[in-house]
Design a protein around this motif. Structure first.
Motif, PDB file in Angstrom:
ATOM      1  N   LYS A 143     -15.669  38.564  96.580  1.00  0.00           N
ATOM      2  CA  LYS A 143     -15.036  38.306  97.889  1.00  0.00           C
ATOM      3  C   LYS A 143     -14.949  36.795  98.148  1.00  0.00           C
ATOM      4  O   LYS A 143     -13.901  36.277  98.528  1.00  0.00           O
ATOM      5  CB  LYS A 143     -15.837  39.000  98.999  1.00  0.00           C
ATOM      6  N   GLY A 195     -19.277  41.116 107.152  1.00  0.00           N
ATOM      7  CA  GLY A 195     -18.634  42.258 107.791  1.00  0.00           C
ATOM      8  C   GLY A 195     -19.476  42.783 108.939  1.00  0.00           C
ATOM      9  O   GLY A 195     -20.522  42.219 109.274  1.00  0.00           O
ATOM     10  N   PRO A 199     -20.053  49.509 109.413  1.00  0.00           N
ATOM     11  CA  PRO A 199     -18.700  49.666 108.862  1.00  0.00           C
ATOM     12  C   PRO A 199     -18.285  51.137 108.776  1.00  0.00           C
ATOM     13  O   PRO A 199     -19.107  51.994 108.442  1.00  0.00           O
ATOM     14  CB  PRO A 199     -18.812  49.062 107.457  1.00  0.00           C
ATOM     15  N   SER A 204     -11.759  54.724 102.757  1.00  0.00           N
ATOM     16  CA  SER A 204     -12.281  53.641 101.911  1.00  0.00           C
ATOM     17  C   SER A 204     -11.430  53.437 100.669  1.00  0.00           C
ATOM     18  O   SER A 204     -11.325  52.326 100.142  1.00  0.00           O
ATOM     19  CB  SER A 204     -13.710  53.966 101.463  1.00  0.00           C
ATOM     20  N   ARG A 268     -15.992  47.556 101.083  1.00  0.00           N
ATOM     21  CA  ARG A 268     -15.365  47.942 102.350  1.00  0.00           C
ATOM     22  C   ARG A 268     -15.987  47.168 103.516  1.00  0.00           C
ATOM     23  O   ARG A 268     -15.295  46.802 104.449  1.00  0.00           O
ATOM     24  CB  ARG A 268     -15.495  49.456 102.577  1.00  0.00           C
ATOM     25  N   CYS A 270     -16.850  44.167 103.478  1.00  0.00           N
ATOM     26  CA  CYS A 270     -16.205  42.848 103.583  1.00  0.00           C
ATOM     27  C   CYS A 270     -14.687  42.985 103.459  1.00  0.00           C
ATOM     28  O   CYS A 270     -14.004  42.025 103.090  1.00  0.00           O
ATOM     29  CB  CYS A 270     -16.801  41.840 102.608  1.00  0.00           C
ATOM     30  N   ASP A 271     -14.188  44.187 103.787  1.00  0.00           N
ATOM     31  CA  ASP A 271     -12.753  44.416 103.976  1.00  0.00           C
ATOM     32  C   ASP A 271     -11.906  44.208 102.727  1.00  0.00           C
ATOM     33  O   ASP A 271     -10.785  43.709 102.798  1.00  0.00           O
ATOM     34  CB  ASP A 271     -12.236  43.515 105.130  1.00  0.00           C
ATOM     35  N   LYS A 273      -9.717  45.869  99.610  1.00  0.00           N
ATOM     36  CA  LYS A 273      -9.026  47.126  99.309  1.00  0.00           C
ATOM     37  C   LYS A 273      -9.630  47.687  98.026  1.00  0.00           C
ATOM     38  O   LYS A 273      -9.895  46.927  97.079  1.00  0.00           O
ATOM     39  CB  LYS A 273      -7.535  46.870  99.106  1.00  0.00           C
TER      40      LYS A 273
END
Ligand code: R1P
Length: 328
Positions: A143, A195, A199, A204, A268, A270-271, A273
């Protein structure tokens, strides 16, 4: 943070599960030494992840957009990367080492179908003795390197009776058995730079990527070998009992393994895909019998993975090409 040997995972850095620190505050004791448990999320603070990411970005001269985790026997997914810059895990500061056969222990950064990628040739499993946060720490490194898409692959046992050895199951959901037991890579204080505290995990697995992969499977002429299903991660290293496999099937699980779920949770959070698939390397028995064939073994897992490497590489490469073209 304590730097004593007692904090080490197998061959890893000084960030482990439990710390014995003589100077510590309220704690239990072992042989007269105080024991201070370290929450999982504090094992790798943001700044440490940032240092590792900087090391990789500076060392490779690249900011990868797609991260790939190679499953058991699927290391060849990283061999198709062009102009690779290779980092042995031992040489990356604060990185754990791979201890499982079929997981080489190298990070490969380069380009694939025009996209910048980084691939882990070797992942970390809970059964190796690493806490979950350590197993999935490289996802946070990805990330901070700039990765937006995580491709997680694994070898798994097929529980769905329609699955054959060599089939590919695109993951559209998971059952987190380690989570049922109260274990999570996000356990401990939350750092909002990664994040949120809580969450959501519905959706997901990116639906567009699943649909694209199905189309690619058709174009490759392997549509009858492609399924969409639910994966479950158990702690391992033992394979499952018949009673456990029966229970998993009743819960709607299609394939079982010992990885991936904590990586997906971290991604997920830290967003990122997520696209993930299981290569079915063995069929799991869900009825009692005397057949020796029913016993899974890692040699077979890797041998099957080897025979399906080409198809897995093509699927991944074509999907990455689509992502790259769509963003160009
Ligand atoms: O999930 P990957 O890393 O592909 O490996 C799978 O294969 C090993 C068992 O044969 C376990 O580690 C299981 O999780």
């Amino acid at each position: 943070m304590c730097s004593r040997d007692c904090c080490s995972g197998p061959g890893g850095s000084n960030r482990g599960n439990t710390c014995t620190d003589k100077k510590g505050g309220k704690a239990g004791s072992l042989n007269g030494e105080k024991i201070i448990p370290t929450p999982q999320s504090l094992l790798y603070p943001y700044e440490v992840i940032e240092e590792i990411a900087d090391f990789i970005v500076k060392g490779s001269g690249m900011r990868p957009k797609i991260g790939i985790i190679c499953g058991s026997g699927l290391g060849s997914l990283a061999d198709i990367i062009q102009d690779p810059k290779i980092f042995e895990y031992e040489k990356i500061p604060n990185f754990p080492v791979s201890t499982v056969e079929g997981h080489a222990g190298r990070l490969v950064v380069g380009t694939l179908e025009g996209a910048t990628v980084m691939a882990m040739q070797g992942r970390f499993h809970f059964y190796e003795g690493y806490p979950l946060a350590k197993c999935s720490m490289p996802v946070r490194v990805m990330k901070l390197c700039g990765v937006e898409y995580l491709f997680a692959t694994n070898a798994a046992g097929g529980i769905n009776p329609r699955f054959a050895v060599g089939d590919i199951m695109l993951m559209h959901d998971h059952v987190n058995m380690l989570g049922f037991a109260g274990n999570s890579p996000l356990q401990g204080p939350n750092d909002p730079r990664f994040g949120p505290r809580f969450p959501a995990l519905v959706n997901s697995y990116n639906k567009d990527l699943i649909n694209k992969a199905i189309e690619i499977g058709k174009a490759m002429g392997i549509e009858s070998n492609i399924h969409v299903g639910v994966y479950s991660c158990l702690g391992g290293p033992n394979y499952e009992t018949i009673a456990e496999l029966k229970a998993l099937r009743m819960m709607g699980v299609d394939a079982v393994g010992m990885s991936t779920v904590h990586e997906v949770i971290t991604a997920r959070h830290c967003d990122m895909k997520v696209f993930a698939f299981s290569l079915i390397t063995n069929k799991c028995a869900t009825e009692y019998s005397d057949k020796k064939d029913d016993e899974a073994n890692h040699e077979e897992v890797m041998a099957v993975a080897k025979t399906r490497q080409k198809a897995c590489c093509e699927l991944v490469a074509r999907l990455i090409r689509e992502i790259h073209l769509a963003s160009a």
